[in-house]
Write a protein that holds these residues in place. Structure first.
Motif, PDB file in Angstrom:
ATOM      1  N   ILE A  86       0.833  -1.145   0.071  1.00 22.25           N
ATOM      2  CA  ILE A  86      -0.005  -0.014  -0.138  1.00 22.25           C
ATOM      3  C   ILE A  86       0.931   1.221   0.112  1.00 22.25           C
ATOM      4  CG2 ILE A  86      -1.692   1.311   1.363  1.00 22.25           C
ATOM      5  CD1 ILE A  86      -2.716  -1.437   2.084  1.00 22.25           C
ATOM      6  N   ASP A  87       2.020   1.136   0.650  1.00 26.83           N
ATOM      7  CA  ASP A  87       2.879   2.325   0.452  1.00 26.83           C
ATOM      8  C   ASP A  87       3.470   2.560  -0.764  1.00 26.83           C
ATOM      9  OD1 ASP A  87       2.809   2.762   3.336  1.00 26.83           O
ATOM     10  OD2 ASP A  87       4.512   1.314   3.814  1.00 26.83           O
ATOM     11  N   GLU A  88       3.476   1.604  -1.613  1.00 25.36           N
ATOM     12  CA  GLU A  88       3.886   1.933  -3.081  1.00 25.36           C
ATOM     13  C   GLU A  88       2.603   2.646  -4.113  1.00 25.36           C
ATOM     14  OE1 GLU A  88       6.788   1.292  -4.280  1.00 25.36           O
ATOM     15  OE2 GLU A  88       7.405   0.718  -2.039  1.00 25.36           O
ATOM     16  N   LEU A  89       1.532   2.804  -3.370  1.00 23.86           N
ATOM     17  CA  LEU A  89       0.424   3.204  -4.245  1.00 23.86           C
ATOM     18  C   LEU A  89       0.300   5.033  -4.041  1.00 23.86           C
ATOM     19  CD1 LEU A  89      -2.537   0.820  -2.975  1.00 23.86           C
ATOM     20  CD2 LEU A  89      -1.387   0.746  -5.182  1.00 23.86           C
ATOM     21  N   THR A  90      -0.202   5.446  -5.250  1.00 21.49           N
ATOM     22  CA  THR A  90      -0.477   6.811  -5.163  1.00 21.49           C
ATOM     23  C   THR A  90      -1.464   7.290  -4.385  1.00 21.49           C
ATOM     24  OG1 THR A  90      -2.137   6.825  -6.967  1.00 21.49           O
ATOM     25  CG2 THR A  90       0.271   6.909  -7.861  1.00 21.49           C
ATOM     26  N   GLY A  91      -1.795   8.468  -4.140  1.00 22.11           N
ATOM     27  CA  GLY A  91      -2.667   8.884  -2.990  1.00 22.11           C
ATOM     28  C   GLY A  91      -3.857   8.562  -3.710  1.00 22.11           C
ATOM     29  N   ASP A  92      -4.187   8.848  -5.100  1.00 21.64           N
ATOM     30  CA  ASP A  92      -5.445   8.543  -5.532  1.00 21.64           C
ATOM     31  C   ASP A  92      -5.742   7.257  -5.500  1.00 21.64           C
ATOM     32  OD1 ASP A  92      -6.153  11.186  -6.277  1.00 21.64           O
ATOM     33  OD2 ASP A  92      -5.370  10.819  -8.356  1.00 21.64           O
ATOM     34  N   GLU A  93      -4.731   6.112  -5.585  1.00 23.82           N
ATOM     35  CA  GLU A  93      -4.954   4.633  -5.399  1.00 23.82           C
ATOM     36  C   GLU A  93      -5.512   4.467  -3.975  1.00 23.82           C
ATOM     37  OE1 GLU A  93      -2.328   3.232  -9.016  1.00 23.82           O
ATOM     38  OE2 GLU A  93      -1.257   3.817  -7.016  1.00 23.82           O
ATOM     39  N   VAL A  94      -4.716   4.994  -3.140  1.00 23.75           N
ATOM     40  CA  VAL A  94      -5.189   4.589  -1.618  1.00 23.75           C
ATOM     41  C   VAL A  94      -6.625   5.045  -1.306  1.00 23.75           C
ATOM     42  CG1 VAL A  94      -4.707   5.262   0.714  1.00 23.75           C
ATOM     43  CG2 VAL A  94      -2.666   4.714  -0.787  1.00 23.75           C
ATOM     44  N   GLU A  95      -7.008   6.347  -2.086  1.00 25.61           N
ATOM     45  CA  GLU A  95      -8.441   6.746  -1.517  1.00 25.61           C
ATOM     46  C   GLU A  95      -9.415   5.815  -2.403  1.00 25.61           C
ATOM     47  OE1 GLU A  95      -8.995  10.651  -2.764  1.00 25.61           O
ATOM     48  OE2 GLU A  95      -7.127  11.557  -1.842  1.00 25.61           O
ATOM     49  N   ALA A  96      -9.030   5.351  -3.571  1.00 16.05           N
ATOM     50  CA  ALA A  96      -9.993   4.637  -4.187  1.00 16.05           C
ATOM     51  C   ALA A  96      -9.886   3.101  -3.485  1.00 16.05           C
ATOM     52  CB  ALA A  96      -9.400   4.069  -5.674  1.00 16.05           C
ATOM     53  N   LEU A  97      -8.744   2.488  -2.979  1.00 10.58           N
ATOM     54  CA  LEU A  97      -8.708   1.397  -2.081  1.00 10.58           C
ATOM     55  C   LEU A  97      -9.764   1.779  -0.630  1.00 10.58           C
ATOM     56  CD1 LEU A  97      -7.774  -1.371  -1.812  1.00 10.58           C
ATOM     57  CD2 LEU A  97      -5.663  -0.368  -0.742  1.00 10.58           C
ATOM     58  N   ALA A  98      -9.374   2.629  -0.088  1.00 11.87           N
ATOM     59  CA  ALA A  98     -10.285   3.114   1.049  1.00 11.87           C
ATOM     60  C   ALA A  98     -11.761   3.218   0.790  1.00 11.87           C
ATOM     61  CB  ALA A  98      -9.941   4.476   1.830  1.00 11.87           C
ATOM     62  N   ALA A  99     -12.266   3.726  -0.436  1.00 14.13           N
ATOM     63  CA  ALA A  99     -13.702   3.736  -0.844  1.00 14.13           C
ATOM     64  C   ALA A  99     -14.182   2.231  -1.051  1.00 14.13           C
ATOM     65  CB  ALA A  99     -13.795   4.392  -2.136  1.00 14.13           C
ATOM     66  N   ALA A 100     -13.395   1.603  -1.439  1.00  9.95           N
ATOM     67  CA  ALA A 100     -13.901   0.056  -1.558  1.00  9.95           C
ATOM     68  C   ALA A 100     -13.933  -0.719  -0.489  1.00  9.95           C
ATOM     69  CB  ALA A 100     -12.976  -0.691  -2.705  1.00  9.95           C
ATOM     70  N   LEU A 101     -13.371  -0.382   0.719  1.00  5.35           N
ATOM     71  CA  LEU A 101     -13.261  -1.170   1.791  1.00  5.35           C
ATOM     72  C   LEU A 101     -14.828  -1.640   2.238  1.00  5.35           C
ATOM     73  CD1 LEU A 101     -10.520   0.379   3.963  1.00  5.35           C
ATOM     74  CD2 LEU A 101     -10.776  -1.881   2.916  1.00  5.35           C
ATOM     75  N   PRO A 102     -15.737  -0.709   2.346  1.00  2.00           N
ATOM     76  CA  PRO A 102     -17.432  -1.209   2.796  1.00  2.00           C
ATOM     77  C   PRO A 102     -17.897  -2.460   2.006  1.00  2.00           C
ATOM     78  CG  PRO A 102     -17.090   1.276   2.891  1.00  2.00           C
ATOM     79  CD  PRO A 102     -15.935   0.870   2.243  1.00  2.00           C
ATOM     80  N   ALA A 103     -17.601  -2.435   0.495  1.00  2.00           N
ATOM     81  CA  ALA A 103     -17.710  -3.392  -0.103  1.00  2.00           C
ATOM     82  C   ALA A 103     -17.009  -4.657  -0.040  1.00  2.00           C
ATOM     83  CB  ALA A 103     -17.697  -3.051  -1.645  1.00  2.00           C
ATOM     84  N   LEU A 104     -15.755  -4.615   0.395  1.00  2.00           N
ATOM     85  CA  LEU A 104     -14.755  -5.408   0.421  1.00  2.00           C
ATOM     86  C   LEU A 104     -15.237  -6.310   2.008  1.00  2.00           C
ATOM     87  CD1 LEU A 104     -11.418  -4.171  -0.504  1.00  2.00           C
ATOM     88  CD2 LEU A 104     -12.898  -5.941  -1.614  1.00  2.00           C
ATOM     89  N   LEU A 105     -15.646  -5.608   2.900  1.00  2.00           N
ATOM     90  CA  LEU A 105     -16.094  -6.062   4.021  1.00  2.00           C
ATOM     91  C   LEU A 105     -17.576  -6.948   3.887  1.00  2.00           C
ATOM     92  CD1 LEU A 105     -15.197  -3.164   6.578  1.00  2.00           C
ATOM     93  CD2 LEU A 105     -13.945  -5.467   6.489  1.00  2.00           C
ATOM     94  N   HIS A 106     -18.163  -6.215   3.072  1.00  2.00           N
ATOM     95  CA  HIS A 106     -19.699  -7.125   2.811  1.00  2.00           C
ATOM     96  C   HIS A 106     -19.177  -8.206   2.191  1.00  2.00           C
ATOM     97  CE1 HIS A 106     -23.770  -7.141   0.934  1.00  2.00           C
ATOM     98  NE2 HIS A 106     -23.875  -7.630   1.948  1.00  2.00           N
ATOM     99  N   LEU A 107     -18.380  -8.338   1.161  1.00  2.00           N
ATOM    100  CA  LEU A 107     -17.980  -9.686   0.580  1.00  2.00           C
ATOM    101  C   LEU A 107     -17.590 -10.693   1.613  1.00  2.00           C
ATOM    102  CD1 LEU A 107     -16.212  -8.615  -2.743  1.00  2.00           C
ATOM    103  CD2 LEU A 107     -18.373  -9.850  -2.549  1.00  2.00           C
ATOM    104  N   ALA A 108     -16.732 -10.281   2.557  1.00  2.00           N
ATOM    105  CA  ALA A 108     -16.315 -10.958   3.606  1.00  2.00           C
ATOM    106  C   ALA A 108     -17.313 -11.781   4.520  1.00  2.00           C
ATOM    107  CB  ALA A 108     -15.143 -10.413   4.575  1.00  2.00           C
ATOM    108  N   GLU A 109     -18.392 -10.656   4.709  1.00  2.00           N
ATOM    109  CA  GLU A 109     -19.425 -11.114   5.705  1.00  2.00           C
ATOM    110  C   GLU A 109     -20.071 -12.396   4.831  1.00  2.00           C
ATOM    111  OE1 GLU A 109     -21.784  -8.066   7.024  1.00  2.00           O
ATOM    112  OE2 GLU A 109     -20.205  -6.902   7.862  1.00  2.00           O
ATOM    113  N   LEU A 110     -20.381 -12.151   3.453  1.00  2.00           N
ATOM    114  CA  LEU A 110     -21.127 -13.147   2.775  1.00  2.00           C
ATOM    115  C   LEU A 110     -20.497 -14.378   2.695  1.00  2.00           C
ATOM    116  CD1 LEU A 110     -22.207 -10.676  -0.289  1.00  2.00           C
ATOM    117  CD2 LEU A 110     -23.768 -11.688   1.655  1.00  2.00           C
ATOM    118  N   GLU A 111     -19.280 -14.182   2.469  1.00  2.00           N
ATOM    119  CA  GLU A 111     -18.378 -15.343   2.314  1.00  2.00           C
ATOM    120  C   GLU A 111     -18.388 -16.380   3.506  1.00  2.00           C
ATOM    121  OE1 GLU A 111     -15.097 -18.341   2.922  1.00  2.00           O
ATOM    122  OE2 GLU A 111     -15.207 -16.386   3.997  1.00  2.00           O
TER     123      GLU A 111
END
Length: 120
Positions: A86-111
């Motif tokens: 993650i330290d290798e990502l750009t600021g925009d990429e880190v923001e995109a990753l952070a924005a995706a976290l709720p969906a990723l957490l939901h996927l983990a719950e579904l699994e």
């Protein structure tokens, strides 16, 4: 350590003691294969077999302290590896990753719910 061994230790860490037959189903291997795997992990000091207090005919596979320590160490190594990446990502990429976290957490719950349903 094989992926199946590591997955079996992680399952025991999450669910607590289990029968060999239950572990075999959870990890998608045959009961004889899981028996061999448990024996190897037992010889390595990662798991132990104990009687089920509620049913003396049943033997449960349990994590030892060494097994639990292995699971924690392996988990931390994964966290550290992702942090370095993650330290290798750009600021925009880190923001995109952070924005995706709720969906990723939901996927983990579904699994997790799907796995619980298949274990029943």
């Amino acid at each position: 350590m094989s992926l199946t061994s590591a997955a079996t230790l992680a399952t025991l860490d999450k669910t607590g003691p289990r029968r060999i037959t239950d572990l075999a189903v959870a990890e998608g291997v045959t009961q004889p294969a899981m028996t061999v795997l448990v024996r190897v992990m037992e010889e390595s000091g990662l798991v132990e077999r104990k009687g089920d207090p509620s049913d003396k005919r049943v033997t449960l596979v349990c994590l030892t302290e060494a097994g639990a320590s292995y699971v924690r160490t392996r988990g931390q190594a994964g966290v550290d590896a992702y942090a370095r990446l993650i330290d290798e990502l750009t600021g925009d990429e880190v923001e995109a990753l952070a924005a995706a976290l709720p969906a990723l957490l939901h996927l983990a719950e579904l699994e997790s719910h799907a796995r619980e349903e298949s274990d029943r």
